[in-house]
Scaffold this active site. Structure first.
Site, PDB file in Angstrom:
ATOM      1  N   ASP A  54       2.778   3.160  -0.947  1.00  0.00           N
ATOM      2  CA  ASP A  54       3.750   4.095  -1.517  1.00  0.00           C
ATOM      3  C   ASP A  54       4.246   5.018  -0.405  1.00  0.00           C
ATOM      4  O   ASP A  54       3.458   5.504   0.402  1.00  0.00           O
ATOM      5  CB  ASP A  54       3.085   4.914  -2.632  1.00  0.00           C
ATOM      6  CG  ASP A  54       4.103   5.635  -3.486  1.00  0.00           C
ATOM      7  OD1 ASP A  54       4.456   5.087  -4.528  1.00  0.00           O
ATOM      8  OD2 ASP A  54       4.536   6.736  -3.102  1.00  0.00           O
ATOM      9  N   LEU A  55       5.556   5.236  -0.352  1.00  0.00           N
ATOM     10  CA  LEU A  55       6.142   6.105   0.671  1.00  0.00           C
ATOM     11  C   LEU A  55       5.991   7.560   0.252  1.00  0.00           C
ATOM     12  O   LEU A  55       6.488   7.974  -0.796  1.00  0.00           O
ATOM     13  CB  LEU A  55       7.617   5.774   0.884  1.00  0.00           C
ATOM     14  CG  LEU A  55       7.930   4.393   1.466  1.00  0.00           C
ATOM     15  CD1 LEU A  55       9.435   4.228   1.641  1.00  0.00           C
ATOM     16  CD2 LEU A  55       7.233   4.190   2.802  1.00  0.00           C
TER      17      LEU A  55
ATOM     18  N   ASP B 167      10.086   3.162  -4.280  1.00  0.00           N
ATOM     19  CA  ASP B 167       9.494   3.357  -2.959  1.00  0.00           C
ATOM     20  C   ASP B 167       8.084   2.765  -2.917  1.00  0.00           C
ATOM     21  O   ASP B 167       7.219   3.244  -2.188  1.00  0.00           O
ATOM     22  CB  ASP B 167       9.462   4.845  -2.596  1.00  0.00           C
ATOM     23  CG  ASP B 167       8.670   5.679  -3.599  1.00  0.00           C
ATOM     24  OD1 ASP B 167       8.282   5.126  -4.647  1.00  0.00           O
ATOM     25  OD2 ASP B 167       8.435   6.868  -3.330  1.00  0.00           O
TER      26      ASP B 167
END
Length: 412
Positions: free
Chosen positions: A281-282, A323
């Site tokens: 996950d960003l 994302d």
């Protein structure tokens, strides 16, 4: 002969039109339900793994995470008595901030009600309200009882004789209601998703089919066979490719991830091979979109796609959400997966400005017997990485109650 062939083509084309439409709709809705069944397992795992005094926090963060996914209109957790105990807040929470309360919690003069309370709970003054979907839909507010139609669905899901997921859909949205057991009480995990993307894909396919028939048949059977059918085949192949590949990053999409995951788990089980999964996950991606614009956010996602594509040749990268990314690592145990994940984390930090990564990894073992359990273990490790400060890799160590963290070179 020509008339007979013409009529046959019209009939076959009409049957194909209806069959493809129904097959794609059913497949998309089934996969939608399967994804939220995995979410329900994660909710139960987080709830059971959390300390008794703070079980609401991790569940609340997961509901917010689900609500922030593209296409999600509403997320709610409903008690067996049809009282809403929690709702998901739409929109990612920026890194370094704490989400506002969207579950019952301690307030002056009010104690936090347990998740499995058998009576309606008073709604806090700052309770979050999940939005209404249509003009007749009352929406969801913490502490309120759902409408009669939803209450019947909750009873079907949470009743002692039924524990299956319920799925309903109309022209605007799809409602998935999944049973999840918390403290021996079966709650209903309700997710409402927009069907606009599905409708657009089906509409494009319908126009392609109708265009092929409507333009090809008037030009004559010969031209239809030589030109129309060939063009239709090309468009169909392109549509199939578009349905399996994310256009921005070039990575395979969420549906392909689950299909490949089940195939790889079966191979690992059959041949006794190692298999690991990294969920990525960003961190801070919403801030990039908000401050620099969606075009810069698209550049960040495209760079992330290139970075994952340049990993080891045998690794399989996917974009599973806005994302969110996944990386399948065949022939790789948890130790090897941790090395790969740490390398990815360092490369993102060094080469993609404005974001870092939180990564949860798990490997296929006796304690992780199937694909769903593998996703659940990696997802729990991902949430642990975020809870520990983000920008780090956390490895799931089953059998010890909760994931244990791996090292991070840099604290965000």
């Amino acid at each position: 002969m020509m008339i007979t062939l013409f009529i046959t083509m019209v009939v076959v084309g009409g049957v194909q039109y209806v069959a493809v439409d129904r097959a794609l709709t059913n497949r998309a809705l089934t996969q939608l339900a399967a994804g939220h069944e995995a979410d329900a397992k994660v909710i139960r795992g987080l709830y059971e793994a959390s300390p008794a005094h703070d079980r609401q926090g991790p569940v609340k963060e997961l509901l917010n995470h689900v609500a922030a996914r593209p296409g999600v209109l509403r997320v709610a957790l409903i008690a067996p008595d049809s009282t809403v105990t929690a709702v998901g807040r739409q929109g990612h929470t920026p890194a370094g901030t704490t989400p506002q309360a969207d579950m019952p919690h301690s307030m002056p003069g009010m104690s936090a009600a347990p998740m499995n309370a058998g009576h309606p709970m008073p709604a806090p003054t700052d309770a979050v309200r999940a939005p209404a979907i249509t003009g007749t839909d009352p929406g969801r507010s913490v502490g309120e009882r759902v409408d009669d139609s939803a209450a019947r669905t909750v009873q079907q899901v949470t009743g002692s004789l039924a524990s299956d997921t319920r799925l309903s859909a109309d022209g605007l949205s799809a409602v998935v209601t999944v049973p999840v057991t918390l403290d021996a009480a079966t709650h209903a995990f309700e997710v409402v998703r927009s069907t606009s993307d599905l409708r657009q894909q089906l509409s494009a396919l319908r126009w392609t089919l109708l265009g092929t028939l409507g333009l090809g048949l008037p030009l004559g059977l010969a031209i239809f066979y030589l030109v129309g059918a060939r063009g239709y085949s090309t468009r169909l192949n392109r549509a199939i490719q578009d349905s399996t590949t994310d256009g921005l990053t070039g990575l395979r999409n969420h549906r392909e991830f689950h299909e490949e995951l089940h195939r790889r788990v079966e191979l690992a089980r059959r041949h006794g091979r190692s298999l690991s999964l990294a969920l990525i996950d960003l961190d801070g991606f919403k801030a990039v979109n908000d401050t620099l614009g969606h075009r810069e956010g698209d550049r960040v996602l495209a760079k992330m796609g290139l970075l994952l594509s340049d990993a080891r040749p045998e690794d399989l990268p996917f974009r599973t959400g806005g994302d969110e990314f996944a990386l399948l690592l065949p022939e790789t145990d948890a130790g090897g997966a941790q090395i790969v994940a740490e390398r990815i984390r360092e490369q993102v930090e060094a080469h993609i400005g404005g974001v870092t990564t939180s990564i949860g990894i798990a490997d296929f073992t006796l304690h992780v017997p199937d694909a769903e359990a593998l996703v659940e273990a990696a997802d729990a490790a991902l949430y642990a990485a975020k809870a520990q400060g983000r920008n780090r890799v956390v490895r799931s160590l089953l059998g010890q109650g909760e994931p244990a963290g791996a090292s991070s070179m840099t604290n965000p």
